[in-house]
Design a protein around this motif. Structure first.
Motif, mmCIF file in Angstrom:
data_model
loop_
_atom_site.group_PDB
_atom_site.id
_atom_site.type_symbol
_atom_site.label_atom_id
_atom_site.label_comp_id
_atom_site.label_asym_id
_atom_site.label_seq_id
_atom_site.Cartn_x
_atom_site.Cartn_y
_atom_site.Cartn_z
ATOM 1 N N GLY A 101 -4.386 -7.727 -2.000
ATOM 2 C CA GLY A 101 -4.261 -7.369 -3.407
ATOM 3 C C GLY A 101 -5.336 -6.371 -3.828
ATOM 4 O O GLY A 101 -6.406 -6.287 -3.214
ATOM 5 N N ALA A 102 -5.012 -5.628 -4.891
ATOM 6 C CA ALA A 102 -5.985 -4.675 -5.443
ATOM 7 C C ALA A 102 -7.238 -5.416 -5.902
ATOM 8 O O ALA A 102 -8.334 -4.862 -5.923
ATOM 9 N N LYS A 103 -7.050 -6.685 -6.244
ATOM 10 C CA LYS A 103 -8.202 -7.477 -6.701
ATOM 11 C C LYS A 103 -9.248 -7.556 -5.591
ATOM 12 O O LYS A 103 -10.441 -7.390 -5.834
ATOM 13 N N GLN A 104 -8.793 -7.789 -4.365
ATOM 14 C CA GLN A 104 -9.777 -7.818 -3.276
ATOM 15 C C GLN A 104 -10.347 -6.423 -3.004
ATOM 16 O O GLN A 104 -11.526 -6.287 -2.665
ATOM 17 N N TYR A 126 -11.563 -4.010 -21.213
ATOM 18 C CA TYR A 126 -11.493 -3.874 -19.760
ATOM 19 C C TYR A 126 -10.591 -4.969 -19.189
ATOM 20 O O TYR A 126 -10.307 -5.965 -19.853
ATOM 21 N N TRP A 127 -10.189 -4.783 -17.960
ATOM 22 C CA TRP A 127 -9.407 -5.837 -17.306
ATOM 23 C C TRP A 127 -10.348 -6.992 -16.947
ATOM 24 O O TRP A 127 -11.467 -6.769 -16.468
ATOM 25 N N VAL A 128 -9.887 -8.213 -17.198
ATOM 26 C CA VAL A 128 -10.700 -9.436 -17.090
ATOM 27 C C VAL A 128 -11.640 -9.505 -15.881
ATOM 28 O O VAL A 128 -12.794 -9.902 -16.014
ATOM 29 N N CYS A 176 -4.214 1.829 -18.519
ATOM 30 C CA CYS A 176 -5.192 0.757 -18.714
ATOM 31 C C CYS A 176 -4.549 -0.602 -18.991
ATOM 32 O O CYS A 176 -3.634 -0.724 -19.794
ATOM 33 N N ASN A 177 -5.066 -1.593 -18.309
ATOM 34 C CA ASN A 177 -4.827 -2.990 -18.664
ATOM 35 C C ASN A 177 -6.101 -3.415 -19.381
ATOM 36 O O ASN A 177 -7.168 -3.357 -18.755
ATOM 37 N N PRO A 178 -6.091 -3.780 -20.653
ATOM 38 C CA PRO A 178 -4.975 -4.262 -21.461
ATOM 39 C C PRO A 178 -4.382 -3.277 -22.477
ATOM 40 O O PRO A 178 -3.407 -3.632 -23.146
ATOM 41 N N SER A 205 -11.788 4.041 -9.541
ATOM 42 C CA SER A 205 -10.647 4.374 -10.382
ATOM 43 C C SER A 205 -9.480 3.463 -9.996
ATOM 44 O O SER A 205 -8.905 3.595 -8.924
ATOM 45 N N ASP A 206 -9.180 2.534 -10.899
ATOM 46 C CA ASP A 206 -8.136 1.531 -10.631
ATOM 47 C C ASP A 206 -6.808 2.124 -11.093
ATOM 48 O O ASP A 206 -6.555 2.242 -12.295
ATOM 49 N N GLU A 207 -5.960 2.491 -10.127
ATOM 50 C CA GLU A 207 -4.720 3.192 -10.445
ATOM 51 C C GLU A 207 -3.493 2.337 -10.136
ATOM 52 O O GLU A 207 -2.424 2.827 -9.821
ATOM 53 N N ILE A 208 -3.678 1.021 -10.267
ATOM 54 C CA ILE A 208 -2.618 0.082 -9.918
ATOM 55 C C ILE A 208 -1.356 0.265 -10.784
ATOM 56 O O ILE A 208 -0.256 -0.079 -10.377
ATOM 57 N N TYR A 209 -1.518 0.826 -12.000
ATOM 58 C CA TYR A 209 -0.344 1.054 -12.869
ATOM 59 C C TYR A 209 0.172 2.486 -12.780
ATOM 60 O O TYR A 209 0.924 2.925 -13.658
ATOM 61 N N GLU A 210 -0.230 3.194 -11.735
ATOM 62 C CA GLU A 210 0.193 4.598 -11.579
ATOM 63 C C GLU A 210 1.685 4.807 -11.830
ATOM 64 O O GLU A 210 2.083 5.759 -12.497
ATOM 65 N N VAL A 237 0.681 -2.285 -4.148
ATOM 66 C CA VAL A 237 2.130 -2.323 -4.337
ATOM 67 C C VAL A 237 2.559 -3.348 -5.393
ATOM 68 O O VAL A 237 3.739 -3.412 -5.743
ATOM 69 N N SER A 238 1.600 -4.131 -5.909
ATOM 70 C CA SER A 238 1.964 -5.237 -6.819
ATOM 71 C C SER A 238 2.828 -4.806 -7.999
ATOM 72 O O SER A 238 3.866 -5.406 -8.265
ATOM 73 N N LYS A 239 2.370 -3.798 -8.713
ATOM 74 C CA LYS A 239 3.029 -3.473 -9.990
ATOM 75 C C LYS A 239 4.181 -2.497 -9.810
ATOM 76 O O LYS A 239 5.268 -2.718 -10.334
ATOM 77 N N GLY A 240 3.968 -1.431 -9.079
ATOM 78 C CA GLY A 240 4.984 -0.383 -8.969
ATOM 79 C C GLY A 240 6.200 -0.797 -8.154
ATOM 80 O O GLY A 240 7.287 -0.232 -8.305
ATOM 81 N N TRP A 246 3.100 -10.623 -2.844
ATOM 82 C CA TRP A 246 2.907 -10.231 -1.437
ATOM 83 C C TRP A 246 1.440 -9.975 -1.135
ATOM 84 O O TRP A 246 1.008 -10.003 0.016
ATOM 85 N N ARG A 247 0.654 -9.695 -2.136
ATOM 86 C CA ARG A 247 -0.791 -9.526 -2.066
ATOM 87 C C ARG A 247 -1.231 -8.360 -1.180
ATOM 88 O O ARG A 247 -1.973 -8.535 -0.211
ATOM 89 N N ILE A 248 -0.794 -7.170 -1.531
ATOM 90 C CA ILE A 248 -1.261 -5.993 -0.797
ATOM 91 C C ILE A 248 -1.829 -4.954 -1.777
ATOM 92 O O ILE A 248 -1.123 -4.462 -2.672
HETATM 93 N N1 PMP Z 1 -6.308 -4.094 -11.602
HETATM 94 C C1 PMP Z 1 -5.644 -4.281 -12.745
HETATM 95 C C2 PMP Z 1 -5.981 -3.410 -13.913
HETATM 96 C C3 PMP Z 1 -4.662 -5.272 -12.842
HETATM 97 O O1 PMP Z 1 -4.015 -5.465 -13.975
HETATM 98 C C4 PMP Z 1 -4.381 -6.070 -11.717
HETATM 99 C C5 PMP Z 1 -3.319 -7.122 -11.821
HETATM 100 N N2 PMP Z 1 -3.771 -8.383 -11.748
HETATM 101 C C6 PMP Z 1 -5.125 -5.855 -10.556
HETATM 102 C C7 PMP Z 1 -6.071 -4.854 -10.523
HETATM 103 C C8 PMP Z 1 -4.940 -6.688 -9.325
HETATM 104 O O2 PMP Z 1 -3.765 -6.399 -8.669
HETATM 105 P P1 PMP Z 1 -3.292 -7.220 -7.404
HETATM 106 O O3 PMP Z 1 -2.188 -8.091 -7.858
HETATM 107 O O4 PMP Z 1 -2.800 -6.168 -6.438
HETATM 108 O O5 PMP Z 1 -4.454 -7.963 -6.875
#
Ligand code: PMP
Ligand code: GLU
Length: 399
Positions: A101-104, A126-128, A176-178, A205-210, A237-240, A246-248
């Motif tokens: 996951g992007a979190k890791q 900011y994101w939590v 941006c999240n949120p 640069s967190d581009e998970i919502y690209e 790959v989580s969001k798009g 799947w946690r990648i």
């Molecule tokens: N960054 C942001 C801004 C998010 O909203 C999320 C979603 N939880 C993540 C990272 C983590 O994504 P992932 O599910 O791939 O760990």
């Protein structure tokens, strides 16, 4: 209940409030209540069929052993090609690290760069998890508040003022999240000019919502060559691709930082799930059509929710340009009550809406803004319409 044997580290860590609210909402639903959960941000779509097929094939082909720590060669190659194709950026496969996951990916990067006492600038809201991960690394968080008039985006002047000789890292997301805000090319360039003057500052640069952006071509700091040797792009790959379970996630980074993250996860988790990695190769190499369709569905829902919410008297909101969240300012209900339930702050309002209206949202406090609430609109139109009706009625009952 306090259990004194736990480390100071874990005791000082806050629970993720996005995950916490979704847990509370599930608990309430388990009692038989009809709860609409708009707390956890994840696409409601099932992972596209060709990606699921690739995972089944990977199992049948025997991809059941430990994968390489930084990811299978074909996935790192697919990510390198993705950077080239979609972002016009050159990241060789050895500059890519695949994580759980992007979190890791974020945690790896922060743990590899931040020393105790280093300052980390984080635009607010900011994101939590950014703040808590920096705390784990014993960094000092420096929240930098954006203004609602500017859709909460920070300005170059704000940034310049926040940077000190101790600043090590800047972490932000666009979209941006949120807030759902998206930085334009010019806005990024103006920030990049400030970073150019401060070569000690790295940029995550967190581009998970690209892929969930309604403003056209995605803009990344990657396009500014001068920053490339201190830029870490986080994506996944989580969001798009509707693949949250799947946690990648992955990074594109300077070689030395990629090697450090490889070493870090080699001690903590090893490589990400082999099956999920193979599924992600299909996600990145095959058709993007489902991603485009999902984005259009999110855009439609954004309009639906925005139009309904702006009719609620007292609700202050901006039009998000990406991701799948609304972040309204709701302080006009502070000090009001329904019977004995008094609302003093955003967390109270969130609990009120959960318990009285059976709609689960997340308090703005989780994102550093105690005057707001976050609503995830990644769910069906019917549920959204019903949820906003309930929110409207619940708010109207506060006097
Ligand atoms: N960054 C942001 C801004 C998010 O909203 C999320 C979603 N939880 C993540 C990272 C983590 O994504 P992932 O599910 O791939 O760990
Ligand atoms: N990104 C989602 C959210 O912000 C998922 C939950 C999480 O990982 O915190 O709600």
């Amino acid at each position: 209940m306090d259990y004194p044997f736990l480390s100071r580290r874990i005791r000082s860590l806050a629970e993720s409030q996005t995950i916490g609210m979704s847990k509370r909402s599930r608990e309430l639903a388990a009692t038989g209540a009809d709860v609409i959960d708009l707390s956890l941000g994840e696409p409601d779509f099932v992972t596209p069929a060709h990606i699921r097929e690739a995972a089944k094939k990977a199992i049948d082909e025997g991809y059941t052993f430990y994968p390489p720590i930084a990811g299978f060669a074909d996935l790192r190659e697919a990510i390198s090609n993705k950077f080239k194709r979609e972002n016009q950026l050159d990241y060789a496969p050895d500059q890519v690290v695949v994580s759980t996951g992007a979190k890791q990916s974020i945690a790896n990067t922060v743990l590899c760069l931040v020393n105790p006492g280093d300052e980390v600038i984080i635009p607010l809201p900011y994101w939590v998890s950014y703040l808590e991960i920096v705390k784990l690394a014993e960094g000092i968080t420096v929240p930098l508040k954006g203004k609602l008039e500017n859709k909460y985006k920070i300005t170059p002047e704000d940034l310049e003022k926040a940077i000190t000789p101790k600043t090590k890292l800047f972490i932000f997301s666009s979209p941006c999240n949120p807030t759902g805000s998206v930085y334009s090319r010019d806005e990024l360039k103006a920030l990049a000019d400030v970073f150019e003057k401060h070569p000690q500052v790295f940029i995550l640069s967190d581009e998970i919502y690209e892929h969930i952006s309604f403003t056209g071509k995605h803009q990344s700091f990657g396009q500014f060559e001068a920053l490339r040797d201190r830029l870490i792009i986080v994506n996944g790959v989580s969001k798009g691709y509707a693949m949250t379970g799947w946690r990648i996630g992955y990074i594109g980074a300077p070689k030395e930082i990629a090697a450090a993250c490889d070493k870090m996860q080699g001690q903590i988790t090893s490589g990400a799930s082999s099956i999920s990695q193979k599924a992600s190769v299909a996600a990145l190499n095959m058709t993007n059509e489902p991603t485009v369709q999902m984005r259009e569905a999110f855009r439609r829902r954004r309009d639906l929710v925005y139009n309904l919410m702006k009719e609620i008297p007292g609700m202050v909101l901006h039009l998000p340009e990406g991701a799948f969240y609304m972040f309204p300012k709701i302080n006009s209900w502070f000090g009001k009550a329904n019977g004995t339930f008094r609302v003093e702050n955003a967390t109270d309002l969130c609990m009120y809406l959960l318990n009285f209206s059976h709609v689960s949202l997340v308090t703005g406090e989780a994102f550093g803004d105690p005057e707001c609430l976050r609503l995830s609109y990644a769910t069906s139109d019917d549920k959204l319409v019903e949820a906003i009706k309930r929110i409207k009625n619940g708010l109207a009952a506060l006097t």
